[in-house]
Design a protein around this motif. Structure first.
Motif, PDB file in Angstrom:
ATOM      1  N   ALA A   1       0.832  -1.204   0.000  1.00  0.00           N
ATOM      2  CA  ALA A   1       0.000   0.000   0.000  1.00  0.00           C
ATOM      3  C   ALA A   1       0.867   1.255   0.000  1.00  0.00           C
ATOM      4  CB  ALA A   1      -0.933  -0.009   1.204  1.00  0.00           C
ATOM      5  N   ARG A   2       1.945   1.241   0.797  1.00  0.00           N
ATOM      6  CA  ARG A   2       2.805   2.416   0.887  1.00  0.00           C
ATOM      7  C   ARG A   2       3.487   2.710  -0.440  1.00  0.00           C
ATOM      8  NH1 ARG A   2       7.987   3.875   1.382  1.00  0.00           N
ATOM      9  NH2 ARG A   2       8.715   1.721   1.180  1.00  0.00           N
ATOM     10  N   VAL A   3       4.048   1.671  -1.078  1.00  0.00           N
ATOM     11  CA  VAL A   3       4.770   1.877  -2.331  1.00  0.00           C
ATOM     12  C   VAL A   3       3.814   2.277  -3.445  1.00  0.00           C
ATOM     13  CG1 VAL A   3       6.219   0.782  -4.079  1.00  0.00           C
ATOM     14  CG2 VAL A   3       6.672   0.368  -1.656  1.00  0.00           C
ATOM     15  N   ARG A   4       2.613   1.696  -3.460  1.00  0.00           N
ATOM     16  CA  ARG A   4       1.631   2.120  -4.465  1.00  0.00           C
ATOM     17  C   ARG A   4       1.305   3.607  -4.307  1.00  0.00           C
ATOM     18  NH1 ARG A   4      -2.493  -3.131  -4.453  1.00  0.00           N
ATOM     19  NH2 ARG A   4      -1.380  -4.296  -6.102  1.00  0.00           N
TER      20      ARG A   4
ATOM     21  N   PHE B   1       9.935 -11.198   0.003  1.00  0.00           N
ATOM     22  CA  PHE B   1      10.099  -9.961  -0.752  1.00  0.00           C
ATOM     23  C   PHE B   1       9.481 -10.069  -2.145  1.00  0.00           C
ATOM     24  CE2 PHE B   1      13.450  -8.911   2.367  1.00  0.00           C
ATOM     25  CZ  PHE B   1      13.119  -7.588   2.611  1.00  0.00           C
ATOM     26  N   MET B   2       9.666 -11.208  -2.803  1.00  0.00           N
ATOM     27  CA  MET B   2       9.155 -11.323  -4.162  1.00  0.00           C
ATOM     28  C   MET B   2       7.631 -11.376  -4.201  1.00  0.00           C
ATOM     29  SD  MET B   2      11.490 -10.801  -6.233  1.00  0.00           S
ATOM     30  CE  MET B   2      10.286 -10.931  -7.556  1.00  0.00           C
ATOM     31  N   TYR B   3       7.002 -11.946  -3.181  1.00  0.00           N
ATOM     32  CA  TYR B   3       5.536 -11.893  -3.124  1.00  0.00           C
ATOM     33  C   TYR B   3       5.085 -10.435  -3.042  1.00  0.00           C
ATOM     34  CZ  TYR B   3       0.772 -12.456  -1.386  1.00  0.00           C
ATOM     35  OH  TYR B   3      -0.589 -12.371  -1.223  1.00  0.00           O
ATOM     36  N   MET B   4       5.818  -9.642  -2.290  1.00  0.00           N
ATOM     37  CA  MET B   4       5.505  -8.214  -2.164  1.00  0.00           C
ATOM     38  C   MET B   4       5.733  -7.482  -3.478  1.00  0.00           C
ATOM     39  SD  MET B   4       7.137  -5.515   0.560  1.00  0.00           S
ATOM     40  CE  MET B   4       8.807  -5.625  -0.125  1.00  0.00           C
TER      41      MET B   4
ATOM     42  N   ALA C   1      22.798  -0.471  -6.213  1.00  0.00           N
ATOM     43  CA  ALA C   1      21.402  -0.242  -6.604  1.00  0.00           C
ATOM     44  C   ALA C   1      21.085   1.250  -6.573  1.00  0.00           C
ATOM     45  CB  ALA C   1      20.467  -1.008  -5.672  1.00  0.00           C
ATOM     46  N   ALA C   2      21.510   1.933  -5.522  1.00  0.00           N
ATOM     47  CA  ALA C   2      21.256   3.366  -5.411  1.00  0.00           C
ATOM     48  C   ALA C   2      21.965   4.135  -6.525  1.00  0.00           C
ATOM     49  CB  ALA C   2      21.704   3.877  -4.045  1.00  0.00           C
ATOM     50  N   ALA C   3      23.202   3.759  -6.819  1.00  0.00           N
ATOM     51  CA  ALA C   3      23.962   4.436  -7.867  1.00  0.00           C
ATOM     52  C   ALA C   3      23.332   4.201  -9.236  1.00  0.00           C
ATOM     53  CB  ALA C   3      25.411   3.947  -7.860  1.00  0.00           C
TER      54      ALA C   3
ATOM     55  N   GLU D   1      13.229   0.662  -0.915  1.00  0.00           N
ATOM     56  CA  GLU D   1      11.815   0.697  -0.567  1.00  0.00           C
ATOM     57  C   GLU D   1      11.290  -0.659  -0.090  1.00  0.00           C
ATOM     58  OE1 GLU D   1      10.424   3.449  -0.293  1.00  0.00           O
ATOM     59  OE2 GLU D   1      11.747   4.762  -1.452  1.00  0.00           O
ATOM     60  N   GLY D   2      12.161  -1.448   0.543  1.00  0.00           N
ATOM     61  CA  GLY D   2      11.768  -2.772   1.000  1.00  0.00           C
ATOM     62  C   GLY D   2      10.858  -2.765   2.214  1.00  0.00           C
ATOM     63  N   GLY D   3      10.826  -1.670   2.944  1.00  0.00           N
ATOM     64  CA  GLY D   3       9.950  -1.594   4.114  1.00  0.00           C
ATOM     65  C   GLY D   3      10.697  -1.850   5.408  1.00  0.00           C
ATOM     66  N   ASP D   4      10.421  -1.025   6.417  1.00  0.00           N
ATOM     67  CA  ASP D   4      11.124  -1.118   7.692  1.00  0.00           C
ATOM     68  C   ASP D   4      10.799  -2.386   8.471  1.00  0.00           C
ATOM     69  OD1 ASP D   4      12.278   1.336   7.173  1.00  0.00           O
ATOM     70  OD2 ASP D   4      10.757   2.463   8.289  1.00  0.00           O
ATOM     71  N   ARG D   5       9.661  -2.985   8.191  1.00  0.00           N
ATOM     72  CA  ARG D   5       9.225  -4.150   8.969  1.00  0.00           C
ATOM     73  C   ARG D   5       9.604  -5.473   8.314  1.00  0.00           C
ATOM     74  NH1 ARG D   5       3.018  -3.063   9.418  1.00  0.00           N
ATOM     75  NH2 ARG D   5       3.072  -5.116  10.422  1.00  0.00           N
ATOM     76  N   MET D   6      10.422  -5.440   7.276  1.00  0.00           N
ATOM     77  CA  MET D   6      10.775  -6.659   6.550  1.00  0.00           C
ATOM     78  C   MET D   6      12.143  -7.203   6.943  1.00  0.00           C
ATOM     79  SD  MET D   6       8.209  -7.497   4.641  1.00  0.00           S
ATOM     80  CE  MET D   6       8.891  -8.590   3.386  1.00  0.00           C
TER      81      MET D   6
END
Length: 249
Positions: A32-35, A107-110, A70-72, A94-99
């Motif tokens: 929801a957050r990334v969307r 992660f891939m399901y997300m 990745a950032a670069a 953007e993986g999420g703080d709770r992961m």
């Protein structure tokens, strides 16, 4: 976080993953957050991309170094296209703080849900960028002359300056030869579990778009590998699954 159980969860395009049920709420929240993040950039009229890049240390790499790469790479792609006109989703940021502690399948399901979109046509995205050898070489400033030796020197300098990196060396999590060979010979989405799934997701989205009256061939997601557009036939070619797969009981 201790794993309580695993469950097979499947997405709209029927990509299934063996997910740790402890992370289901965190996954839903981050989707929801990334969307919402994507929607904000789309509202500004930007083209939206997704960066597929190895993050796991599998094969001899370093998660911390991969996150920096990745950032670069995200910055490089954004600069190439123009920050006012394009935004690229970097999964390393953007993986999420709770992961924390989650596995590749979690992660891939997300990410699969985010990439598919609510209608399964990847409607939130315009392009995929798959990181390749040139992206990694740019980060390490490789010149095509003595590249493996340059990587050994980079490794030595990092170990001398970064205590956490040196700790990983001391406990055997990273080795000089493994690091050199990974980044000099294999650093690419071709050797990433998650990126293999990303490729198949992009392929599935484009297959759906090609058969949809409101999309068609002309409106497929653009796909880049190592800075270059892929060939037409590559849009239709699958690759081996990475983390995708049902739980085996």
């Amino acid at each position: 976080m201790a794993a309580s159980s695993t469950v097979t969860l499947c997405t709209r395009l029927d990509f299934c993953y063996c997910v740790n049920s402890d992370y289901r709420d965190a996954i839903d929240a981050n989707v929801a957050r990334v969307r919402g993040l994507i929607a904000g950039h789309k509202a500004q009229g930007k083209a939206i991309g997704y960066l597929s890049v190895p993050l796991s240390p599998a094969g001899g790499g370093s998660f911390a170094v991969n996150a920096e790469i990745a950032a670069a790479t995200a910055s490089s792609v954004t600069a190439r296209l123009g920050a006012q006109s394009a935004w690229i989703l970097n999964p390393g940021a953007e993986g999420g703080d709770r992961m924390n502690g989650a596995g590749g399948a979690d992660f891939m399901y997300m990410w699969t849900q985010i990439l598919e979109g609510r209608n399964g046509a990847g409607e939130d995205f315009d392009f995929f960028y798959f990181a390749g050898p040139s992206d990694f070489a740019s980060f390490f400033k490789l010149t095509g002359q003595g590249d493996l030796e340059r990587l050994e020197a980079w490794f030595d300098a990092r170990a001398a300056q970064d205590p956490s990196f040196m700790t990983a060396v001391d406990n055997g999590s990273i080795t000089r030869a493994g690091f050199r060979n990974y980044y000099g010979l294999r650093a690419s989405v071709a050797f990433s579990y998650g990126s293999h799934d990303d490729w198949n997701i992009a392929r599935a989205i484009n297959a759906r778009r090609r058969g949809a009256a409101d999309f068609g061939i002309a409106n497929q997601l653009a796909i880049f590998f190592d800075g270059h557009p892929v060939t037409p036939g590559s849009y239709e070619e699958p690759t081996a699954a990475g983390d995708a797969g049902r739980c085996v009981k």
